[in-house]
Design an enzyme around this catalytic site. Sequence first.
Site, PDB file in Angstrom:
ATOM      1  N   CYS A 197       0.851  -1.181   0.000  1.00  9.33           N
ATOM      2  CA  CYS A 197       0.000   0.000   0.000  1.00  9.33           C
ATOM      3  C   CYS A 197       0.893   1.239   0.000  1.00  9.33           C
ATOM      4  CB  CYS A 197      -0.932   0.090   1.197  1.00  9.33           C
ATOM      5  SG  CYS A 197      -2.133  -1.224   1.287  1.00  9.33           S
ATOM      6  N   ARG A 236       3.821  -0.394  -5.080  1.00 10.20           N
ATOM      7  CA  ARG A 236       3.503  -0.900  -3.745  1.00 10.20           C
ATOM      8  C   ARG A 236       2.191  -1.673  -3.710  1.00 10.20           C
ATOM      9  NH1 ARG A 236       6.827   1.841  -0.113  1.00 10.20           N
ATOM     10  NH2 ARG A 236       5.583   1.123   1.635  1.00 10.20           N
ATOM     11  N   TRP A 291      -2.694  -2.674  -1.661  1.00  9.23           N
ATOM     12  CA  TRP A 291      -2.371  -4.093  -1.854  1.00  9.23           C
ATOM     13  C   TRP A 291      -3.166  -4.811  -0.777  1.00  9.23           C
ATOM     14  CZ3 TRP A 291      -0.215  -8.224   0.841  1.00  9.23           C
ATOM     15  CH2 TRP A 291       0.194  -9.319   0.056  1.00  9.23           C
ATOM     16  N   ASN A 314      -1.456   2.342   5.657  1.00  6.61           N
ATOM     17  CA  ASN A 314      -0.577   1.286   5.148  1.00  6.61           C
ATOM     18  C   ASN A 314      -0.133   0.476   6.350  1.00  6.61           C
ATOM     19  OD1 ASN A 314       1.433  -0.282   3.932  1.00  6.61           O
ATOM     20  ND2 ASN A 314       2.968   1.329   4.144  1.00  6.61           N
ATOM     21  N   GLY A 315      -0.330  -0.850   6.291  1.00  2.00           N
ATOM     22  CA  GLY A 315       0.066  -1.701   7.421  1.00  2.00           C
ATOM     23  C   GLY A 315      -1.032  -2.679   7.756  1.00  2.00           C
ATOM     24  N   GLU A 366      17.005 -18.042  -8.569  1.00  2.97           N
ATOM     25  CA  GLU A 366      16.635 -16.672  -8.932  1.00  2.97           C
ATOM     26  C   GLU A 366      16.061 -16.618 -10.360  1.00  2.97           C
ATOM     27  OE1 GLU A 366      15.962 -14.075  -7.554  1.00  2.97           O
ATOM     28  OE2 GLU A 366      16.193 -12.466  -8.997  1.00  2.97           O
ATOM     29  N   LYS A 411      12.322 -15.323 -11.285  1.00  5.65           N
ATOM     30  CA  LYS A 411      12.041 -14.244 -12.251  1.00  5.65           C
ATOM     31  C   LYS A 411      10.967 -14.709 -13.237  1.00  5.65           C
ATOM     32  CE  LYS A 411      13.214 -11.427 -10.788  1.00  5.65           C
ATOM     33  NZ  LYS A 411      13.933 -11.263  -9.569  1.00  5.65           N
ATOM     34  N   GLU A 463       7.452 -15.035 -11.474  1.00  2.64           N
ATOM     35  CA  GLU A 463       6.747 -13.844 -11.000  1.00  2.64           C
ATOM     36  C   GLU A 463       6.249 -12.938 -12.117  1.00  2.64           C
ATOM     37  OE1 GLU A 463       8.877 -11.300  -8.281  1.00  2.64           O
ATOM     38  OE2 GLU A 463      10.715 -11.451  -9.405  1.00  2.64           O
ATOM     39  N   HIS A 519      16.789 -37.438  -7.606  1.00  2.00           N
ATOM     40  CA  HIS A 519      16.138 -37.869  -6.359  1.00  2.00           C
ATOM     41  C   HIS A 519      14.643 -37.567  -6.367  1.00  2.00           C
ATOM     42  CE1 HIS A 519      19.909 -38.970  -4.518  1.00  2.00           C
ATOM     43  NE2 HIS A 519      20.425 -37.815  -4.926  1.00  2.00           N
ATOM     44  N   LYS A 576       6.187  -4.270  -4.647  1.00  2.57           N
ATOM     45  CA  LYS A 576       7.646  -4.142  -4.562  1.00  2.57           C
ATOM     46  C   LYS A 576       8.130  -4.178  -3.111  1.00  2.57           C
ATOM     47  CE  LYS A 576      11.638  -2.882  -6.662  1.00  2.57           C
ATOM     48  NZ  LYS A 576      12.170  -4.092  -7.312  1.00  2.57           N
TER      49      LYS A 576
HETATM   50  O1  M6R Z   1      12.971  -5.269  -0.643  1.00  2.00           O
HETATM   51  P1  M6R Z   1      13.434  -6.659  -0.379  1.00  2.00           P
HETATM   52  O2  M6R Z   1      14.685  -6.998  -1.094  1.00  2.00           O
HETATM   53  O3  M6R Z   1      13.520  -6.989   1.083  1.00  2.00           O
HETATM   54  O4  M6R Z   1      12.287  -7.575  -0.985  1.00  2.00           O
HETATM   55  C1  M6R Z   1      12.320  -8.956  -0.871  1.00  2.00           C
HETATM   56  C2  M6R Z   1      11.371  -9.614  -1.829  1.00  2.00           C
HETATM   57  O5  M6R Z   1      10.061  -9.216  -1.569  1.00  2.00           O
HETATM   58  C3  M6R Z   1      11.716  -9.297  -3.289  1.00  2.00           C
HETATM   59  O6  M6R Z   1      13.021  -9.663  -3.591  1.00  2.00           O
HETATM   60  C4  M6R Z   1      10.754 -10.032  -4.224  1.00  2.00           C
HETATM   61  O7  M6R Z   1      10.996 -11.405  -4.172  1.00  2.00           O
HETATM   62  C5  M6R Z   1      10.872  -9.493  -5.643  1.00  2.00           C
HETATM   63  N1  M6R Z   1       9.571  -9.511  -6.249  1.00  2.00           N
HETATM   64  C6  M6R Z   1      11.788 -10.268  -6.487  1.00  2.00           C
HETATM   65  O8  M6R Z   1      11.784  -9.911  -7.820  1.00  2.00           O
END
Ligand code: M6R
Length: 613
Positions: free
Chosen positions: A2, A27, A77, A103-104, A486, A490, A493, A509, A608
């Site tokens: 948010c 956000r 959000w 927000n929270g 990673e 990517k 997501e 395994h 984000k």
């Molecule tokens: O701001 P941060 O690095 O603590 O965020 C952690 C994760 O939320 C962040 O890396 C998330 O996985 C991203 N969407 C990755 O692309």
Amino acid sequence: MCGIVGYTGINNAVDILLDGLSHLEYRGYDSSGVALMAEDKINIYKAPGKLSNLIDKLKEQDKKNITSKTGIGHIRWATHGLPTLVNAHPHSCTCGGLTLVHNGIIENYKEIKDELESKGVKFDSQTDTEVAAKLIAQNYAMTKDLVSAVSQTTKKLKGAWAFCVMHKNEKETIVATRKNAPLLIGVGDKENFLASDIPAIIKYTKKAIYLNDNQIARVKPNSIEILNEDGTLAQNKIEYLPFEPMALSKMGYKHFMLKEIFEQPDVVRNILQDKLHDEFNKISLDDVKLDKNRLKEINRIQIIACGTSLHAGFVGKYIIEDLTGIPTDVEPSSEYIYRNTIADENTLVIGISQSGETADTITAIKQVKQKGAHVLIVTNRKESLLARLSDSLFHVNAGIEVSVAATKSYLAQLMSIYLFAIYMAETLDINPKKVQEIKHELLTLPAKLEIVLSNAPKIRELAKKYSGYKNFIFIARGINYPTALEGALKLKEISYINATGYPAGELKHGPIAMLDDTMPVLAILNEGMVYDKVMSNCEEAYARQAKLIGVANFIDDKHKNIFEDYILIPQIKDMVSPALNIVVLQLLAYNIAEYLGKDVDQPRNLAKSVTVE
Ligand code: M6R
């Protein structure tokens, strides 16, 4: 999650609020809304879905007629309640005279709601936020002072919040407070701003005041009064905001993600220019408060982080253990906080976070600080909550990252970890040969990254070819195992394709049962200790008819034929290879998502900054 904004001044509030919200869309984008102060009432406009829906709605209502100079806004959000119109912020008291954005998460909202309902208060939404609006209104009825009403209310709340509150009787005024959620006050001339994050206000002012937990601010066009929790007047200093509005432009790229991928050579150049000039001089890190004596006391390292930052942490384990020999564990923050972890004053805890705002990591860091551990924060936001909790700080300095999918910040985190591991080894006078070798490799990175990026057209072709597959497996061993994790993250997501990262040796395994010609296997190979082993695993996958894609700095002639496709990267030592391999995987994920027409910069259900646990 948010985003909230506020404005009070001499200009048209709605334009500034909508512009601010557009820079906070990273956000959350489940709904948005603004509340604007009018002569004797507050007008509220909300819409479900993306901010563009709210903008369209306001256009229909002829925005020109909305001339309010004070208002608050929100981008949501969803945590409590569906992403619907009724759950969109701002939320109000029953008479509509008081309204707020939040927000929270209010953790004890259910018991407060039950109590209020038993007294006849009616609720419109399923949100936790609405209880705060109702409660503040009740307190305001008694005190007739918004600051006191907010203060009394937050004393009853548990959880995390940043609030901006307005009451129709308090003209030109926004009352703001925060606890464990970000909120800053932008300081202007005859106008002041409030925002969850800098991008929302950077166009208007470069001066800001950060609120501490539980402080309350009364913000008017010509004054900002801040009170501490005990009611005393606070003297927060004005700080200068660290970045340029320019950073918020796509600079001709179709998406921020692509722009940020292509910025990576410069990101690395900047870091090197700042901290590593040659192979021979020792690295000095000004904000790292660990001298030789203190480092000698450190007998274990724990890295805690989430998502992409966690993957950087996994790479960190390989580097740190190899260079320093100090046992290093890596754990998701969300797991770390719910067990009895062992940390003491001889433990170095490294928290990695792009945003510096991730709630799970903040909670974990607060826990270890109580145990006396030394806390190093590696973050892209040196003004963030996490940075403020640190004993030592490594600002990764990747520049603002707008795309929800982290790319350049990951590479900058890797660079930071390499440099920090080198710093430790040099300070402790160990492993000089290895240190020199890694320094040499790091110095060659920018040019090699350019070469990888020049392969973008070929990777785009591959993306087109593979975009129809529903499942992928990414495999690697050793220091590139986190690269596989990673790369898979990517792809998941931003394209919503099911992709799993596996240590190549684990394939046999279990996961090998899934292999056939509908399951591409992407293998990361680097000439070095595990090359032959990964190649054997590739053979096993090939024998099950899986389509093999190689990302490698070398593929020997006798094996080339088992690969359906491969991308070659420049020669690089195994230890530093994650920094190159990941760029291929970022481009692959980007192009698949883009080819499938997905919303690359704002993937569904994500935000984000994840400011809830
Ligand atoms: O701001 P941060 O690095 O603590 O965020 C952690 C994760 O939320 C962040 O890396 C998330 O996985 C991203 N969407 C990755 O692309």
